[in-house]
Write a protein that holds these residues in place. Structure first.
Motif, PDB file in Angstrom:
ATOM      1  N   SER A   1       6.138  -3.310  19.492  1.00  0.00           N
ATOM      2  CA  SER A   1       5.622  -1.894  18.221  1.00  0.00           C
ATOM      3  C   SER A   1       7.131  -0.938  17.914  1.00  0.00           C
ATOM      4  O   SER A   1       7.539  -0.281  17.534  1.00  0.00           O
ATOM      5  N   VAL A   2       8.168  -1.523  18.800  1.00  0.00           N
ATOM      6  CA  VAL A   2       9.619  -0.609  19.397  1.00  0.00           C
ATOM      7  C   VAL A   2      10.015  -1.080  17.651  1.00  0.00           C
ATOM      8  O   VAL A   2      11.139  -0.644  16.974  1.00  0.00           O
ATOM      9  N   LEU A   3       9.613  -2.785  17.817  1.00  0.00           N
ATOM     10  CA  LEU A   3      10.637  -3.374  16.856  1.00  0.00           C
ATOM     11  C   LEU A   3      10.167  -3.533  14.737  1.00  0.00           C
ATOM     12  O   LEU A   3      10.190  -4.419  14.422  1.00  0.00           O
ATOM     13  N   GLY A   4       8.348  -2.609  15.443  1.00  0.00           N
ATOM     14  CA  GLY A   4       7.421  -2.361  14.482  1.00  0.00           C
ATOM     15  C   GLY A   4       7.405  -1.644  13.612  1.00  0.00           C
ATOM     16  O   GLY A   4       7.675  -0.127  14.273  1.00  0.00           O
ATOM     17  N   LEU A   5       7.896  -1.107  12.119  1.00  0.00           N
ATOM     18  CA  LEU A   5       7.613   0.385  11.800  1.00  0.00           C
ATOM     19  C   LEU A   5       6.125  -0.444  10.621  1.00  0.00           C
ATOM     20  O   LEU A   5       6.163  -1.233   9.668  1.00  0.00           O
ATOM     21  N   ASN A   6       4.883   1.086  10.622  1.00  0.00           N
ATOM     22  CA  ASN A   6       3.895   0.779  10.324  1.00  0.00           C
ATOM     23  C   ASN A   6       2.942  -0.684  10.530  1.00  0.00           C
ATOM     24  O   ASN A   6       3.540  -1.691   9.921  1.00  0.00           O
ATOM     25  N   ASP A   7       2.728  -0.589  11.629  1.00  0.00           N
ATOM     26  CA  ASP A   7       1.671  -1.499  12.255  1.00  0.00           C
ATOM     27  C   ASP A   7       0.904  -2.237  11.078  1.00  0.00           C
ATOM     28  O   ASP A   7      -0.522  -1.100  10.497  1.00  0.00           O
ATOM     29  N   SER A   8       0.460  -3.755  10.872  1.00  0.00           N
ATOM     30  CA  SER A   8       0.427  -4.221   9.696  1.00  0.00           C
ATOM     31  C   SER A   8      -1.406  -3.237   9.601  1.00  0.00           C
ATOM     32  O   SER A   8      -2.371  -3.542   8.704  1.00  0.00           O
ATOM     33  N   ARG A   9      -2.586  -3.772  11.047  1.00  0.00           N
ATOM     34  CA  ARG A   9      -3.190  -3.610  11.417  1.00  0.00           C
ATOM     35  C   ARG A   9      -3.424  -1.612  10.311  1.00  0.00           C
ATOM     36  O   ARG A   9      -4.936  -1.427  10.099  1.00  0.00           O
ATOM     37  N   GLN A  10      -2.891  -0.778  10.682  1.00  0.00           N
ATOM     38  CA  GLN A  10      -3.076   0.487  10.380  1.00  0.00           C
ATOM     39  C   GLN A  10      -2.841   0.456   9.280  1.00  0.00           C
ATOM     40  O   GLN A  10      -3.746   1.372   8.627  1.00  0.00           O
ATOM     41  N   VAL A  11      -2.462  -0.003   8.614  1.00  0.00           N
ATOM     42  CA  VAL A  11      -1.615  -0.152   6.857  1.00  0.00           C
ATOM     43  C   VAL A  11      -3.421  -0.944   6.602  1.00  0.00           C
ATOM     44  O   VAL A  11      -3.485  -0.098   5.603  1.00  0.00           O
ATOM     45  N   ASP A  12      -3.754  -1.100   6.903  1.00  0.00           N
ATOM     46  CA  ASP A  12      -5.141  -1.887   6.526  1.00  0.00           C
ATOM     47  C   ASP A  12      -6.622  -1.029   6.839  1.00  0.00           C
ATOM     48  O   ASP A  12      -6.757  -0.804   5.669  1.00  0.00           O
ATOM     49  N   LYS A  13      -6.584   0.036   7.582  1.00  0.00           N
ATOM     50  CA  LYS A  13      -7.156   0.598   7.871  1.00  0.00           C
ATOM     51  C   LYS A  13      -7.563   1.871   7.054  1.00  0.00           C
ATOM     52  O   LYS A  13      -8.048   2.176   7.123  1.00  0.00           O
ATOM     53  N   ALA A  14      -5.942   2.410   6.542  1.00  0.00           N
ATOM     54  CA  ALA A  14      -6.347   3.349   5.810  1.00  0.00           C
ATOM     55  C   ALA A  14      -5.998   3.038   4.123  1.00  0.00           C
ATOM     56  O   ALA A  14      -5.834   4.234   3.912  1.00  0.00           O
ATOM     57  N   ARG A  15      -6.501   2.207   4.225  1.00  0.00           N
ATOM     58  CA  ARG A  15      -6.864   1.937   2.825  1.00  0.00           C
ATOM     59  C   ARG A  15      -8.410   2.584   3.002  1.00  0.00           C
ATOM     60  O   ARG A  15      -8.549   2.270   1.339  1.00  0.00           O
ATOM     61  N   SER A  16      -8.882   2.544   3.935  1.00  0.00           N
ATOM     62  CA  SER A  16     -10.515   3.181   3.690  1.00  0.00           C
ATOM     63  C   SER A  16     -10.249   4.942   4.257  1.00  0.00           C
ATOM     64  O   SER A  16      -9.583   5.595   4.642  1.00  0.00           O
ATOM     65  N   LYS A  17     -10.371   5.369   2.417  1.00  0.00           N
ATOM     66  CA  LYS A  17     -10.267   6.919   2.772  1.00  0.00           C
ATOM     67  C   LYS A  17     -11.201   7.407   3.168  1.00  0.00           C
ATOM     68  O   LYS A  17     -10.686   8.020   4.368  1.00  0.00           O
ATOM     69  N   GLU A  18     -12.533   7.189   3.731  1.00  0.00           N
ATOM     70  CA  GLU A  18     -13.289   7.548   5.064  1.00  0.00           C
ATOM     71  C   GLU A  18     -12.875   7.402   6.309  1.00  0.00           C
ATOM     72  O   GLU A  18     -13.396   8.042   6.765  1.00  0.00           O
ATOM     73  N   TRP A  19     -11.993   6.386   6.706  1.00  0.00           N
ATOM     74  CA  TRP A  19     -10.950   6.138   7.725  1.00  0.00           C
ATOM     75  C   TRP A  19     -10.028   6.848   8.389  1.00  0.00           C
ATOM     76  O   TRP A  19     -10.154   7.784   9.293  1.00  0.00           O
TER      77      TRP A  19
END
Length: 459
Positions: free
Chosen positions: A45-63
């Motif tokens: 998590s320290v060597l990653g910026l914008n966790d890809s799982r969260q990016v995928d979830k953020a495609r949903s406006k409802e979420w």
């Protein structure tokens, strides 16, 4: 989508870094993975910026809307108007730039008047509205588990500030690209300095308590204590008279030794007990011992970089155990107070972590909270934070579901115990953990002077 793999050696020239993190259409890479060989123990998590799982979830406006509401943020409906719209590029705790719409009102659905045009907000603008917009933009990003992106924040009638959207991979103008590339570059340069020797992490605190007579009436702190000082009044006032303040605040001198900070708190309580020497006055701490006054146990840090990764570690390894130990009233403090990742920069260059309730309910909780906080601040690059991204765990925190949170405690605490520095404060840390998982909540209707062995002083 796979994250962009970025060799940390690429950060030497800002233009090259900007080219590396943007697409041919000037969109920012939605997720970045850093390849850095400086310390093999750094967690992902320290060597990653914008966790890809969260990016995928953020495609949903409802979420996104559900997450923001859970974290206590006001959300603008997708088909509504706002008086003004701000566009804010954000990297972790930094609102890098602000752009404000030229026209008013702005139709968010895009159905009327076309797309709004924007003016750059001058960097020297420190108006209350601008400050609140910056804070809201950072909170909106943090709540989604992202590290960078562009937030859209609207001003609704009544000057209410509402989140409109967050875009992890926005299209950038040249100015935004330079600022975001510079922030990523700065983060990479700080990687070797994210670790600190435990005994060099400077800490302070300002825990609160209130005083109540046994008949239920509040005793005003301002009748006994000054506004400032080692023992003083919090800024919150009672009723319409701003000079009448109900909350007592301890402000011990900072130290690199957590136990020394606790000793100074205790001396402050002795001073307070000598001034308020009435048998019928009770001292109450915790989360919400009085329905009008949520209490805080803010912990201050100096000399360490503030990152989202540090805040997430504090949420997981400190706020969650305290939530499991809290009185049932604690859930009503959230999310207006006690939301995850709550922090405030300080004038001395450090920051205070504000999520916690007042842990003055017992010496065990106080000593443990300070010891855990210092250990996390010094060694968080070694602490996994994958659990932070679990929607069910966050929902359990905000809704007071202790069973769900308690089930994670053994794994989280095991990560802390594997740190070599755990032994330095093992006695305080072990007792803190046992209190958290015992299943016996604190009682915030009980006078804390009993736990601290502070008798009412007699004249």
């Amino acid at each position: 989508m796979e994250p962009l793999l970025l060799e940390c050696g690429q950060e030497g020239v800002e233009k090259r870094l900007l080219d590396a993190v943007t697409t041919s259409h000037n969109h920012l890479a939605s997720s970045i993975r850093l390849r850095w060989d400086g310390d093999p123990l750094y967690v992902s998590s320290v060597l990653g910026l914008n966790d890809s799982r969260q990016v995928d979830k953020a495609r949903s406006k409802e979420w996104k809307m559900e997450v923001w509401k859970l974290h206590g943020l006001t959300v603008a409906a997708s088909r509504s108007t706002v008086l003004r719209l701000y566009v804010v590029p954000v990297f972790q705790t930094q609102a890098l730039l602000l752009y404000k719409s030229k026209t008013s009102p702005v139709w968010l659905s895009g159905g009327r008047g076309g797309k709004p045009t924007f003016n750059r907000v001058p960097p020297q603008d420190s108006s209350q509205e601008v400050r609140k917009v910056k804070t809201t933009a950072v909170r909106a990003l943090y709540a989604l588990g992202l590290d960078y992106g562009v937030a859209k924040v609207g001003i609704q009638p009544g000057n209410r500030i509402a989140v409109v959207d967050v875009i992890p991979n926005p299209r950038l103008n040249n100015e935004m690209g330079i600022q975001l590339a510079g922030a990523i570059q700065q983060y990479i340069r700080r990687l070797p300095r994210l670790l600190s020797p435990v005994d060099q992490v400077m800490m302070g605190a300002d825990p609160e308590f209130l005083m109540r007579r046994k008949n239920g009436s509040l005793v005003m702190a301002s009748n006994y204590f000054p506004r400032f000082g080692q023992v003083g009044c919090d800024a919150i006032w009672h009723g319409r008279d701003r000079s009448v303040k109900p909350l007592v605040e301890l402000r011990p001198k900072p130290s690199t030794d957590p136990r020394q900070v606790v000793i100074r708190m205790y001396k402050g309580m002795i001073t307070a007990a000598r001034r308020v020497n009435e048998q019928q006055v009770e001292w109450l701490a915790g989360a919400l011992p009085h329905p009008q006054y949520p209490l805080g146990g803010h912990i201050h840090f100096s000399g360490i970089p503030l990152t989202f990764q540090l805040l997430r570690a504090l949420d997981l390894y400190l706020a969650l155990p305290i939530m499991v130990a809290e009185d049932k009233n604690g859930v009503r403090r959230r999310p207006r107070y006690g939301f995850l990742g709550d922090y405030r920069p300080q004038f001395h260059g450090g920051f205070e972590y504000r999520t916690l309730p007042s842990w003055l309910v017992s010496p065990t909780l106080t000593r443990g909270s300070m010891a855990v906080a210092q250990l996390i601040a010094a060694r968080y690059p070694y602490l996994p934070t994958d659990d932070w991204y679990d929607d069910k765990l966050q929902q359990a925190y905000y809704r007071g579901d202790k069973k769900v949170v308690r089930e994670r405690m053994e794994g989280l605490w095991g990560a802390l115990k594997r740190l070599g520095e755990y032994e330095r404060s093992q006695k305080d840390l072990d007792r803190f953990y046992q209190m958290a998982v015992s299943g016996v909540p604190w009682n915030e209707k009980q006078d804390i002077r009993k736990a601290w062995k502070l008798p009412p002083y007699q004249k």
